[in-house]
Design an enzyme around this catalytic site. Structure first.
Site, mmCIF file in Angstrom:
data_model
loop_
_atom_site.group_PDB
_atom_site.id
_atom_site.type_symbol
_atom_site.label_atom_id
_atom_site.label_comp_id
_atom_site.label_asym_id
_atom_site.label_seq_id
_atom_site.Cartn_x
_atom_site.Cartn_y
_atom_site.Cartn_z
ATOM 1 N N ASP A 14 15.918 -36.366 21.260
ATOM 2 C CA ASP A 14 16.533 -37.305 20.274
ATOM 3 C C ASP A 14 17.573 -38.000 21.474
ATOM 4 O O ASP A 14 17.893 -37.478 22.399
ATOM 5 C CB ASP A 14 17.806 -36.508 19.489
ATOM 6 C CG ASP A 14 18.247 -38.312 18.361
ATOM 7 O OD1 ASP A 14 17.519 -39.047 18.692
ATOM 8 O OD2 ASP A 14 19.350 -37.958 17.422
ATOM 9 N N HIS A 47 11.385 -43.815 26.346
ATOM 10 C CA HIS A 47 10.385 -42.713 25.520
ATOM 11 C C HIS A 47 9.732 -42.439 27.295
ATOM 12 O O HIS A 47 8.668 -40.735 27.090
ATOM 13 C CB HIS A 47 9.705 -43.513 24.878
ATOM 14 C CG HIS A 47 10.051 -44.076 23.447
ATOM 15 N ND1 HIS A 47 10.215 -42.867 23.256
ATOM 16 C CD2 HIS A 47 9.698 -45.171 22.990
ATOM 17 C CE1 HIS A 47 11.056 -43.780 21.672
ATOM 18 N NE2 HIS A 47 10.934 -44.860 21.391
ATOM 19 N N LEU A 98 3.019 -19.250 27.963
ATOM 20 C CA LEU A 98 3.760 -20.212 27.269
ATOM 21 C C LEU A 98 3.032 -21.170 26.109
ATOM 22 O O LEU A 98 1.797 -21.459 26.509
ATOM 23 C CB LEU A 98 4.808 -20.756 27.990
ATOM 24 C CG LEU A 98 5.547 -22.779 27.145
ATOM 25 C CD1 LEU A 98 6.196 -21.639 26.582
ATOM 26 C CD2 LEU A 98 4.967 -23.100 27.662
#
Length: 259
Positions: free
Chosen positions: A34, A51, A145
């Protein structure tokens, strides 16, 4: 993204248990990324730049997760509610997604990262749906991962899809109502086969879930990072993991030292 042996050893040393640690390192970390827009606004930059810098922070988070030996990293990349944003911003976000997959997928694959996408793929543009499918298919056999990308995702919407799936099984006679239990619901979710998050990190100082992994985070620990997502780095990741490890997780019971 490839790390040298020396860097790996430094990372392992940094991941050592903090003083007073009560928990092992989390197996699954989920992040609500966020503050991209506010990061840009605070610097007089367009939202798109926030962004773009947020994508760079995703790359850092993946490297950190690998260094710290985390098995699953879930990132909230685009929510079901994000479609309410201006069309120009949505177009920019889709462009960044395409760029990330095209430029980073080979690197993720080379580092043995498996990509898993959760969220509603119905009615997605064909090029976006194709990229998500490509990311999963190309990395499916990887054993390092697991990077879980929550795209067009909403926790309540996910539960609704699961309920409809279970209801259809009952209606077709494949399942009796009394057979429905917690594992039945869990298996019907987008995250089937993925362990629940141990730690949820949210940046920008906001302290809410925002419809993220509503079912799965019932017993997660939360760390709210005041900084904006584009500034999130390895030190911030390490600090959040350290905070998690100092928590006393009892899951409704008593810790081993309780009388």
């Amino acid at each position: 993204m490839v790390r040298s042996e020396g860097a790996r050893q430094i990372g392992e040393a940094a991941a050592a248990a903090p003083e007073g640690a009560a928990q092992p390192a989390p197996r699954h970390v989920a992040i609500i990324m966020d503050g991209n827009g506010r990061w840009a606004a605070s610097r007089g930059l367009p939202r798109f730049e926030g962004h773009r810098r947020g994508v760079e922070a995703v790359r850092r988070a993946v490297r950190s997760a690998i260094t710290l030996g985390i098995d699953y990293l879930t990132v909230y990349s685009f929510s079901s509610e994000n479609w309410r944003r201006p069309p120009s911003e949505i177009s920019e976000l889709m462009g960044l997604l395409k760029l990330f997959v095209r430029s980073d997928l080979a690197d993720l694959h080379a580092n043995n990262v498996r990509v898993r996408v959760i969220g509603d793929r119905n009615d997605l543009a064909a090029d976006i749906a194709g990229l998500l499918d490509e990311a999963e298919t190309r990395t499916r056999a990887n054993t390092g991962l697991t990077l879980v990308v929550a795209f067009n995702y909403g926790g309540r919407q996910e539960i609704l899809r699961a309920v409809r799936h279970i209801a259809a099984a009952v209606a077709e006679g494949r399942l009796r109502p009394e057979e429905i239990d917690l594992p039945t619901v869990t298996a019907a979710l987008d995250t089937a086969g993925i362990p629940d998050p141990d730690l949820v990190i949210r940046t920008s100082g906001e302290q809410r879930l925002s419809n993220f992994l509503t079912w799965q985070t019932a017993y997660a620990e939360y760390v709210f990072e005041p900084g904006f997502w584009p500034d999130f780095d390895h030190d911030a990741f390490l600090a959040a993991v350290g905070e998690y490890r100092r928590r006393d997780r009892r899951f409704g019971g008593l810790n081993t030292g309780a009388g």
